[in-house]
Motif scaffolding. Structure first.
Motif, PDB file in Angstrom:
ATOM      1  N   LEU A 144      -5.295  -0.365 -11.664  1.00 53.71           N
ATOM      2  CA  LEU A 144      -4.281  -1.399 -11.504  1.00 53.71           C
ATOM      3  C   LEU A 144      -4.494  -2.562 -12.465  1.00 53.71           C
TER       4      LEU A 144
ATOM      5  N   GLU B 131       1.950   6.559  -7.180  1.00 49.70           N
ATOM      6  CA  GLU B 131       1.020   7.515  -7.788  1.00 49.70           C
ATOM      7  C   GLU B 131       1.423   8.950  -7.471  1.00 49.70           C
TER       8      GLU B 131
ATOM      9  N   LYS C 122       0.821  -1.211   0.000  1.00 51.24           N
ATOM     10  CA  LYS C 122       0.000   0.000   0.000  1.00 51.24           C
ATOM     11  C   LYS C 122       0.857   1.263   0.000  1.00 51.24           C
TER      12      LYS C 122
ATOM     13  N   CYS D 248       2.126   1.709  -3.571  1.00 49.47           N
ATOM     14  CA  CYS D 248       1.086   2.225  -4.462  1.00 49.47           C
ATOM     15  C   CYS D 248       0.841   3.717  -4.226  1.00 49.47           C
ATOM     16  N   TYR D 249       0.780   4.108  -2.947  1.00 54.30           N
ATOM     17  CA  TYR D 249       0.492   5.511  -2.619  1.00 54.30           C
ATOM     18  C   TYR D 249       1.578   6.425  -3.201  1.00 54.30           C
TER      19      TYR D 249
ATOM     20  N   THR E 203      -3.712   3.790  -8.971  1.00 56.34           N
ATOM     21  CA  THR E 203      -4.165   2.653  -8.181  1.00 56.34           C
ATOM     22  C   THR E 203      -5.497   2.124  -8.674  1.00 56.34           C
TER      23      THR E 203
END
Length: 845
Positions: A175, A122, A115, A118-119, A172
């Motif tokens: 995906l 982006e 996570k 991903c954060y 995200t």
């Protein structure tokens, strides 16, 4: 409208650890062919970054002073706060301790869960694959050899070539549209994980924001931490003697890891005649490092024709040394010509005494000089045009074509330190902002420092000029006939060596000042920051390295006067060219500075890293490790990488090559062999730099780049200066035009040319009936003759015609060679279309 940034410290938790339920987040790919040791103690959690600090084994032992105790306490608090904030940001941590004597080294292993990846992926706009790209790329030399049906000995089959993809920025909520989304363990590659961790470490606070207490770089400079680095691939290991080894026994090349491949197929000197595996370099070190090696290899390849032509012209010069009529006059009839003293304390001398040096000057000063100057000027223009095409191909292939315009984010240090925020009119997002008026004032202050340092360089230049004059006087007073005859040559050679030492010392001082000034100027992006730093240093280095050759080429011997009316500087007669002219002195200066600098740099790059690495291993190698610290597998990966040297970036590498480019273009009329020396040096340089990155440096964080930055603009400026410089060198320093004029005004022969170039000293100069001669076009009263003015007009006309013709042909080359190949333009449009299709919002939602 700018808004003042809130001074309230941000303690919000971006990702809570309790939300990370998937035990496979951040684990290694189980299908890798070799066991990887870059993992936590659980054997699966991937190590993305390592922080290190050292402290005494017994923290209770009293320190020497109260100030030291206070400093250690502050550092401990900063370190604790920093690690706490990293934990709140969602990073997993594991601590390892290694004890050696009275020092304990603490390693903090960091890993980013899915996570968090991903954060921030982006947030910083990482690009991820949409679809495979099947087009195979080839280089220009490979295409030429293929068309000529010649076997390409430069090619090599490098295993595991990285795949090429169509890509776009990660989202995200999209995906499922990206390739590899089914495996969260390998979706982000190693270099992308390093970039994410570096972003987090660079923007995390550990104290008051208004005091700039932000980021890992500041903590390292304050010695709170001693190092922060990502890990090299560990299956490529070294023994204690520093010998890098491949796996023993027969090995399937496809099973090798990337670092092993780079060593075997790139960093070894045995690969000197092979193409560089640029895609592999980019995969392991990032686009910025790969673009440097791509440019260096491209430049080295283009040096080959320049070196061949320069070498052939040097052979032509050797033939002229034997057959040249003026040289024969100097050597055979020179005893009958008595020359005036070259300094106030020098004696009269016979022209025949310079027979050998005059012939040596013909090696560099002959009819081929004009051709080679034009050739090198057009070579430089064509080289830059074709590099633009090559760079465009690589930037598209590596997904960096629009990096600077639309993707590059503010520097983490700028984000943390900017006093205000402003709304971006394009994205409508709040972005950090630093007032332009404040930045301009700081830039002006920095420019004043540049001017002061340039003045210091010119002061040293004048000091070296005086040194040569005074040394010539001292040597001329000796009783040794050899020293008396060679006083000017000895003074010139030692002055060149002294100048090289001064250059290298001033370079170190100014580079340090430029770092401080550029940080103070608060540039928004890393590209702008680096461009500002590079421009500052290069302006200084340009004056530092080129001031002495420019003086010899265009000023030395121009303001001497004539016998009986010499001009003086600080009570010393102005420096005159040597007996054989200024061009051979310029060639000597170029060879001392250029070749001397190359030899010193190569020794530094080959010897110093090995000495430093040996010292680090002696200092860091633990005598005792905590139990459970991978004892059964020897030294841990984080310890091995801690022993390596810190990668200090590419600035010094680029600077060395760009200064070399200046030497072989700006002053090529004086030394046709310069491209050959540059070619030999660069063949060695590529492998030395490759070995440093693969074997001796800690792994740098991969950085993206669209091109080689402001270095390309600097190369263009050097190319323009080279045309003008060579025009003036041929016109005013070389004997080419006087010889051409003499041929035209006589029967086409150079018989009597030496007598034509010598003037008779005024009667009031000699105290006896002896008559002496000196170089110049003056009558017996010291007035310029008509030939002087005729030659002056011819020289000025030559300069105008030369630079107009070369610039015109260069512009035609620029017009005929498009910056971006047509096939690349089509691919860019195709990729933009696919990105829009992949990321288009569903109309039903």
């Amino acid at each position: 409208m700018p808004m003042k940034k809130s001074e309230v410290e941000d303690s919000a938790t971006l990702i809570t650890l309790s939300d990370l339920h998937d035990p496979n987040y951040g684990t290694m790919d189980a299908e890798l062919p070799q066991k990887d040791r870059n993992v936590f103690s659980d054997g699966v959690t991937r190590i993305d970054f390592v922080l290190v600090w050292e402290e005494p084994v017994n923290p209770l032992k009293p320190v020497e002073t109260e100030d030291e105790s206070s400093t250690q306490a502050i550092h401990r608090n900063w370190r604790t706060e920093f690690l706490s904030r990293l934990h709140k940001a969602g990073l997993r941590q594991e601590m390892k301790e290694v004890v050696q004597g009275k020092t304990k080294t603490v390693y903090v292993l960091l890993s980013a869960p899915w996570k968090v990846l991903c954060y921030y992926a982006e947030e910083i706009g990482l690009r991820v694959p949409l679809q495979f790209e099947t087009t195979q790329e080839s280089n220009w030399s490979e295409n030429i050899l293929q068309q000529l049906h010649i076997k390409n000995i430069l090619a090599q089959q490098v295993p595991n070539p990285p795949l090429d993809y169509y890509t776009c920025q990660f989202r995200t909520n999209k995906l499922q549209r990206f390739l590899g989304n089914e495996n969260t363990n390998t979706f982000f590659n190693t270099t992308q994980r390093h970039q994410i961790l570096d972003e987090i470490l660079s923007r995390t606070q550990y104290g008051a924001l208004k005091r700039g207490e932000v980021g890992i770089a500041r903590l390292i400079s304050e010695k709170v931490f001693t190092a922060a680095y990502p890990l090299h691939e560990t299956s490529f290991h070294c023994c204690r003697k520093g010998v890098y080894k491949m796996p023993r026994g027969p090995v399937n090349p496809e099973s090798l890891r990337m670092r092993q491949i780079l060593y075997q197929y790139w960093a070894r000197f045995g690969c000197w005649k092979k193409y560089q595996p640029l895609d592999h370099i980019r995969e392991y070190f990032g686009e910025k490092v790969a673009l440097y090696f791509a440019w260096l290899g491209f430049y080295t390849g283009w040096l080959l024709p320049a070196a061949v032509v320069g070498f052939l012209l040097s052979l032509f010069g050797i033939w002229l040394m034997v057959t040249d009529v003026p040289a024969q006059e100097v050597c055979s009839n020179g005893d009958n010509i008595v020359m005036c003293p070259l300094c106030d304390f020098c004696t009269y001398w016979n022209l025949s005494s310079i027979c050998y040096t005059y012939k040596a000057g013909i090696l560099f000063d002959n009819g081929g000089t004009v051709f080679f100057s034009i050739f090198m000027s057009l070579w430089a223009v064509t080289f830059l045009e074709y590099w633009k095409r090559t760079c465009a191909v690589l930037a598209h292939k590596w997904d960096c074509s629009e990096f600077e315009e639309s993707e590059e984010r503010p520097r983490p240090e700028f984000t943390a330190m900017a006093p205000t925020t402003i709304r971006n009119p394009v994205t409508d997002a709040e972005e950090p902002h630093f007032p332009e008026a404040s930045r301009c004032r700081r830039i002006v202050t920095g420019n004043m420092v540049i001017i002061i340092m340039v003045a210091v360089v010119l002061i040293f230049l004048i000091a070296i000029i005086l040194y040569r004059s005074i040394l010539s006087i001292i040597i001329s007073k000796s009783q040794n006939a050899f020293f008396i005859l060679t006083a000017g040559r000895i003074a010139s050679l030692t002055g060149s060596v002294l100048n090289l030492v001064v250059i290298l010392l001033l370079s170190k001082i100014y580079t340090y000042l430029a770092h401080i000034l550029t940080k103070w100027e608060m540039h928004r992006t890393q590209t702008k920051y680096e461009d500002a730093f590079i421009l500052k240093v290069f302006i200084f280095q340009f004056v530092n390295f080129y001031s002495s050759p420019v003086y010899i080429a265009f000023f030395k011997g121009r303001f001497v006067g004539y016998p009986g009316n010499y001009n003086m500087l600080f009570g010393v007669r102005n420096e005159d060219c040597g007996a054989s002219g200024c061009l051979i002195e310029l060639a000597q200066e170029l060879l001392v500075i250029m070749v001397g600098k190359q030899v010193i740099n190569n020794i530094q790059e080959f010897v110093f890293p090995k000495i430093k690495a040996w010292w680090n291993k002696r200092k860091i190698h633990p005598a005792h490790r905590e139990s459970g610290a991978n004892d059964q597998e020897g030294v841990s990966p984080w310890e091995m990488d801690y022993e390596l040297l810190v990668c200090e970036g590419l600035f010094d590498e680029y600077l060395e090559m760009v200064l070399q480019f200046g030497f072989i273009t700006i002053f090529v009329a004086a030394c046709p062999l310069a491209p050959l020396f540059a070619l030999v040096n660069n063949w060695v340089e590529i492998r030395l730099d490759a070995q440093k990155f693969v074997c001796e440096y800690r792994r740098p964080v991969a950085e993206r780049a669209q091109d080689i930055g402001i270095w390309f603009s600097i190369l263009q400026v050097i190319t323009y200066l080279a045309v003008i410089s060579n025009a003036f060198l041929i016109a005013f320093t070389s004997d080419f035009l006087p010889r051409l004029y003499y041929r035209y005004t006589t029967e086409g022969s150079l018989q009597g040319y030496i007598d034509f170039t010598l003037s008779v000293a005024p009667n009031n100069f000699t105290q006896s009936n002896m008559q002496c001669r000196y170089r110049g076009f003056r009558d017996e009263k010291g007035h310029h003759t008509p030939e002087y003015y005729n030659l002056l007009a011819i020289r000025l006309g030559f300069v105008i015609i030369f630079e107009h013709v070369v610039f015109l042909i260069g512009r035609m080359i620029d017009w005929m060679v498009p910056d971006i190949p047509e096939e690349v333009e089509i691919k860019i449009k195709r990729e933009q279309y696919m990105a829009k299709q992949a990321l288009a919002e569903n109309q039903a939602t």
